[in-house]
Design a protein around this motif. Structure first.
Motif, short mmCIF file in Angstrom:
data_model
loop_
_atom_site.label_atom_id
_atom_site.label_comp_id
_atom_site.label_asym_id
_atom_site.label_seq_id
_atom_site.Cartn_x
_atom_site.Cartn_y
_atom_site.Cartn_z
N ALA A 111 0.84 -1.23 0.03
CA ALA A 111 0.07 -0.13 0.02
C ALA A 111 0.92 1.42 -0.15
O ALA A 111 0.42 2.17 -0.65
CB ALA A 111 -0.93 -0.05 1.16
N ALA A 112 1.88 1.27 0.60
CA ALA A 112 2.93 2.37 0.70
C ALA A 112 3.83 2.38 -0.37
O ALA A 112 4.77 3.16 -0.53
CB ALA A 112 3.84 2.25 1.98
N GLY A 113 3.66 1.42 -1.29
CA GLY A 113 4.63 1.49 -2.50
C GLY A 113 6.04 1.13 -2.48
O GLY A 113 7.07 1.60 -2.89
N LEU A 114 6.36 0.15 -1.32
CA LEU A 114 7.76 -0.09 -1.07
C LEU A 114 7.81 -1.72 -1.47
O LEU A 114 7.23 -2.77 -1.08
CB LEU A 114 7.80 -0.01 0.55
CG LEU A 114 7.81 1.38 0.90
CD1 LEU A 114 7.91 1.35 2.43
CD2 LEU A 114 9.14 2.00 0.36
N LEU A 186 12.38 -3.02 8.60
CA LEU A 186 12.59 -3.49 7.25
C LEU A 186 12.98 -2.80 6.19
O LEU A 186 12.11 -1.91 6.12
CB LEU A 186 11.82 -4.80 7.12
CG LEU A 186 11.40 -5.85 8.39
CD1 LEU A 186 10.11 -6.55 7.91
CD2 LEU A 186 12.45 -6.55 8.60
N ARG A 187 13.78 -2.78 5.26
CA ARG A 187 14.02 -1.75 3.91
C ARG A 187 13.11 -2.17 3.13
O ARG A 187 12.77 -3.35 2.66
CB ARG A 187 15.37 -1.93 3.69
CG ARG A 187 16.51 -1.43 4.53
CD ARG A 187 17.82 -1.35 3.72
NE ARG A 187 18.24 -2.72 3.37
CZ ARG A 187 18.81 -3.64 3.95
NH1 ARG A 187 18.99 -3.47 5.12
NH2 ARG A 187 18.94 -4.93 3.34
N GLY A 188 12.70 -1.19 2.36
CA GLY A 188 11.79 -1.17 1.05
C GLY A 188 12.34 -0.37 0.07
O GLY A 188 13.14 0.57 0.44
N THR A 189 11.90 -0.55 -1.05
CA THR A 189 12.35 -0.04 -2.40
C THR A 189 11.08 0.62 -2.99
O THR A 189 10.26 -0.06 -3.31
CB THR A 189 13.12 -0.72 -3.28
OG1 THR A 189 14.33 -1.29 -2.65
CG2 THR A 189 13.74 0.33 -4.32
N PRO A 190 11.25 1.96 -3.24
CA PRO A 190 9.96 2.63 -4.00
C PRO A 190 9.46 1.81 -5.14
O PRO A 190 10.28 1.82 -5.94
CB PRO A 190 10.45 4.13 -4.10
CG PRO A 190 11.26 4.30 -2.95
CD PRO A 190 12.09 3.17 -2.85
N ASP A 191 8.39 1.50 -5.46
CA ASP A 191 7.95 1.11 -6.74
C ASP A 191 6.28 1.28 -6.58
O ASP A 191 5.62 1.52 -5.87
CB ASP A 191 8.13 -0.58 -6.62
CG ASP A 191 8.02 -1.32 -7.92
OD1 ASP A 191 7.96 -0.55 -8.95
OD2 ASP A 191 8.34 -2.34 -8.21
#
Length: 304
Positions: A111-114, A186-191
């Motif tokens: 939902a956050a685009g991560l 936890l790391r996420g990458t914008p997508d």
């Protein structure tokens, strides 16, 4: 079991002789001598600081990858619930409480685009357990995405450990003895959120097609030995569909044990040990349990 709990002043919910079987995904197992649901981190720290050294303590999360033995669990069982399930979204990651379900974290991330946390949707459990065992699926694991985890040590000290300090290996971490995971980043990458949701749907569909996700099970029973798939070794040993009482090796995915009726924890564990022996005889490979087996086999027996 003592009539009175040996730690006073706790604010959370404390229950004596508390049934646990209904909480476990296998729907089997005896009661906890004491079940404590702490109100918050400080409440849990109070328990750890004041607990007698001879009072055993066990932490249970979502109870997905555990066999609770029929004699129940000695001492106090801690279940993290309210106060430990918050999920905070940041620009490049998520901070999740130990009680947050893996699938819920994956959904918040989408939902956050991560991107990068999609694999969590395929893991039945909570973040605390995922950190403890370096849970992984569908090409990734906790080691690949974790920045830090906050823990309470066995004596109630709050510490933050980096991914490197946790010493992750396959389905293993180097958490200090007696430590309890509180939360993790936890790391996420914008997508693109829609692209992430599509990947979640693909993982869900793959899992539904290949695993007995609607059965009373505990997830993957055995770790994959290096260079091998546990399910293939079990299949080659002729164990697909094997039964003991109400316990069965899944015909759909034979690295899963099932409670197909009125199985006891003893039947599930004995069936698993029988499978291990047959695989050893067939291939010479000693399978190691991924599912935790905890508690007393029968009432009165010491926890092992």
């Amino acid at each position: 079991m003592n009539d009175a709990f040996p730690v006073s002043g706790l604010r959370g919910r404390l229950t004596a002789n508390a049934p646990l079987g209904a909480r476990a995904w296998f729907r089997t197992g005896g009661p906890a001598d004491w079940l404590f649901v702490p109100e918050d981190v400080e409440d849990l720290a109070d328990l750890l600081r004041n607990r007698p050294t001879d009072l055993p303590l066990t932490v249970l999360g979502a109870c997905s990858n555990v066999i609770i033995r029929d004699g129940g669990i000695e001492g106090v069982v801690v279940r993290l619930a309210r106060g430990f399930s918050d999920i905070q979204v940041e620009a490049d990651g998520i901070i999740a409480g130990a009680a947050a379900l893996d699938v819920t974290v994956a959904e918040h991330s989408a939902a956050a685009g991560l991107a990068g946390l999609e694999f969590l949707v395929g893991i039945p459990g909570s973040i605390g357990g995922a950190v403890r065992m370096n849970a992984g699926a569908y090409g990734s694991d906790i080691k690949a995405v974790l920045d830090w985890a906050e823990i309470l040590t066995a004596d109630g000290e709050l510490r933050r450990l980096s991914c490197e300090e946790l010493g992750f290996d396959y389905r293993h971490s180097e958490l200090p003895d007696g430590a309890i995971v509180i939360r993790a980043r936890l790391r996420g990458t914008p997508d693109n959120p829609e692209a992430i949701r599509e990947r979640l749907a693909e993982i869900r569909a793959s899992r539904e097609a290949s695993q007995p996700v609607r059965a009373r099970t505990g997830g993957s029973t055995f770790r994959n030995p290096e260079g091998h798939k546990a399910w293939a070794l079990v299949d080659e040993a002729g164990c697909r569909g094997m039964m003991l009482g109400g316990a069965q090796v899944s015909e759909k995915h034979c690295n899963f044990l099932l409670n197909i009726g009125e199985a006891t924890s003893e039947q599930l564990e004995t069936l698993g040990e029988t499978v291990r022996q047959k695989v050893l005889e067939q291939s010479g490979i000693d399978l190691h349990w991924e599912i935790r087996r905890i508690g007393r086999r029968t009432t009165g027996e010491k926890t092992i």
